[in-house]
Design an enzyme around this catalytic site. Structure first.
Site, short mmCIF file in Angstrom:
data_model
loop_
_atom_site.label_atom_id
_atom_site.label_comp_id
_atom_site.label_asym_id
_atom_site.label_seq_id
_atom_site.Cartn_x
_atom_site.Cartn_y
_atom_site.Cartn_z
NE ARG A 67 11.63 47.68 23.45
CZ ARG A 67 10.53 47.75 22.70
NH1 ARG A 67 10.58 47.36 21.44
NH2 ARG A 67 9.40 48.18 23.22
CE LYS B 199 6.31 59.70 17.33
NZ LYS B 199 7.46 59.79 18.25
CE1 TYR C 71 4.33 56.89 16.74
CE2 TYR C 71 4.03 57.16 14.37
CZ TYR C 71 4.85 56.96 15.46
OH TYR C 71 6.22 56.82 15.27
CB SER D 141 6.63 59.74 13.02
OG SER D 141 6.21 58.93 11.94
CB VAL E 298 8.79 59.14 29.27
CG1 VAL E 298 10.27 58.89 29.12
CG2 VAL E 298 7.98 58.37 28.24
CG ASN F 78 14.07 57.14 20.86
OD1 ASN F 78 13.97 57.05 19.64
ND2 ASN F 78 13.99 56.07 21.66
N GLY G 266 13.85 56.06 26.28
CA GLY G 266 13.55 54.85 25.49
C GLY G 266 14.81 54.28 24.86
P1 NDP Z 1 10.67 50.56 19.69
O1 NDP Z 1 9.28 50.09 19.91
O2 NDP Z 1 11.69 49.63 19.12
O3 NDP Z 1 11.27 51.18 21.04
C1 NDP Z 1 10.55 52.14 21.75
C2 NDP Z 1 11.32 52.51 22.99
O4 NDP Z 1 10.55 53.47 23.71
C3 NDP Z 1 11.56 51.32 23.91
O5 NDP Z 1 12.83 51.39 24.46
C4 NDP Z 1 10.49 51.50 24.96
O6 NDP Z 1 10.79 50.97 26.21
C5 NDP Z 1 10.44 53.02 25.06
N1 NDP Z 1 9.21 53.47 25.69
C6 NDP Z 1 7.94 53.34 25.25
N2 NDP Z 1 7.08 53.84 26.14
C7 NDP Z 1 7.82 54.29 27.18
C8 NDP Z 1 7.52 54.89 28.41
N3 NDP Z 1 6.25 55.15 28.78
N4 NDP Z 1 8.53 55.23 29.24
C9 NDP Z 1 9.82 54.96 28.90
N5 NDP Z 1 10.17 54.38 27.75
C10 NDP Z 1 9.19 54.05 26.90
O7 NDP Z 1 10.51 51.85 18.77
P2 NDP Z 1 11.51 52.59 17.79
O8 NDP Z 1 12.90 52.45 18.28
O9 NDP Z 1 11.17 52.19 16.42
O10 NDP Z 1 10.99 54.09 17.97
C11 NDP Z 1 11.72 55.10 18.63
C12 NDP Z 1 11.09 56.43 18.29
O11 NDP Z 1 11.12 56.63 16.88
C13 NDP Z 1 9.61 56.54 18.70
O12 NDP Z 1 9.34 57.83 19.15
C14 NDP Z 1 8.88 56.26 17.40
O13 NDP Z 1 7.61 56.83 17.40
C15 NDP Z 1 9.82 56.93 16.41
N6 NDP Z 1 9.65 56.46 15.04
C16 NDP Z 1 9.91 55.15 14.70
C17 NDP Z 1 9.73 54.74 13.40
C18 NDP Z 1 10.00 53.34 12.96
O14 NDP Z 1 9.72 53.01 11.80
N7 NDP Z 1 10.55 52.46 13.78
C19 NDP Z 1 9.27 55.67 12.37
C20 NDP Z 1 9.04 57.00 12.83
C21 NDP Z 1 9.23 57.37 14.12
P3 NDP Z 1 10.52 49.40 26.58
O15 NDP Z 1 11.69 48.65 26.01
O16 NDP Z 1 10.44 49.39 28.04
O17 NDP Z 1 9.22 49.03 25.92
#
Ligand code: NDP
Length: 245
Positions: free
Chosen positions: A14, A157, A153, A140, A62, A88, A11
């Site tokens: 972004r 987590k 979620y 998380s 993933v 991630n 992931g």
């Molecule tokens: P974003 O939504 O900004 O980014 C999520 C990323 O995960 C994207 O790059 C997305 O790809 C990728 N992704 C999702 N599903 C898949 C998949 N099936 N296969 C491959 N890639 C995938 O989220 P965050 O950056 O905020 O979150 C990153 C991690 O941190 C996550 O695990 C989230 O649960 C955790 N987290 C985030 C918090 C927050 O406040 N932001 C708080 C606590 C935990 P694509 O661009 O293709 O959609």
């Protein structure tokens, strides 16, 4: 075999994943960016290369076992080693439990928990052979405290925390260190649609009175991947500005 250390970040196109990829490149890791959208991934990879290291985008989902296998084979095929795996990639599909559809439950469990198991299962044999390696799983605060409207979620987590601790116990004697990072509210696409009232209410519970930045999570991952963290395994490092106090 590459002389540089090699990291896989899922992931990475972004948000927090992109910040982790950039930070690891700055730390002199070759980075494999696992992304569904390879074009977006290429922009981040180019930023990684500015640090003078190789960076490779591997397209895939993933939740697909075949894509996970291709990702790991690509890392080994190109560089002959995997020193660090950062799980991630994650999604939310929020709903109250009474309204939660089975597909909302399944999609989150498959992405946020099963994929973490799948990647660890595929990568650890190479780490076992090398008798060293690090895994950092992004969980998380919701997985520790629970969160209304996020039963799927929070369950996934919390599962990641159990998986992290169990694997740390299994693999510690072989030099593989496995930890988790639990972010609070971080400024990414995941939180940008939070209604203003909800965001304000959330901030009232954050001691530092601000959302975190993806780079602040990347810094914790960088530490857990570093030699400085050589006696830390099975831990959950909370980086939430004091939300879960
Ligand atoms: P974003 O939504 O900004 O980014 C999520 C990323 O995960 C994207 O790059 C997305 O790809 C990728 N992704 C999702 N599903 C898949 C998949 N099936 N296969 C491959 N890639 C995938 O989220 P965050 O950056 O905020 O979150 C990153 C991690 O941190 C996550 O695990 C989230 O649960 C955790 N987290 C985030 C918090 C927050 O406040 N932001 C708080 C606590 C935990 P694509 O661009 O293709 O959609």
């Amino acid at each position: 075999m590459s002389e540089r250390r090699v990291a896989i970040v899922t992931g990475a196109a972004r948000g927090i994943g992109a910040a982790i990829a950039r930070r690891l490149a700055a730390d002199d890791y070759i980075v494999l960016l696992a992304c569904r959208d390879s074009q977006k991934g290429e922009t981040v990879a180019a930023e990684c290369r500015e640090h003078g290291v190789d960076a490779l985008v591997v397209a895939g989902d993933v939740t697909c076992a075949e894509d996970c296998s291709t990702l790991v084979k690509t890392a080994i095929g190109h560089y002959g080693r995997i020193d660090l795996l950062v799980n991630n990639a994650g999604i939310t599909r929020d709903n109250l439990l009474v309204r939660m559809k089975p597909e909302e439950w399944d999609e989150v469990l498959r992405t946020d928990l099963t994929a973490v198991y799948m990647m660890m299962r595929l990568v650890t044999p190479y780490m076992l052979r090398a008798r060293r390696g690090r895994v950092v799983n992004i969980t998380s605060v919701a997985g520790i405290t629970g969160n209304a409207g996020q039963a799927n979620y929070a369950a996934a987590k919390a599962g990641v925390i159990g998986l992290t601790k169990s694997a740390a116990k299994e693999l510690g004697s072989r030099g593989i260190l496995i930890n988790a990072v639990a972010p609070g509210f971080i400024e990414t696409d995941m939180t940008k649609d939070l209604p203003e009232k909800q965001a304000k209410a959330a901030l009232d519970h954050v001691s530092l009175r601000r959302f975190g930045k993806p780079e602040e999570i990347a810094a914790v991952v960088s530490f857990l991947a570093s030699d400085a963290a050589s006696y830390i395994t099975g831990q959950v490092i909370v980086a939430d500005g004091g939300l879960a106090l």
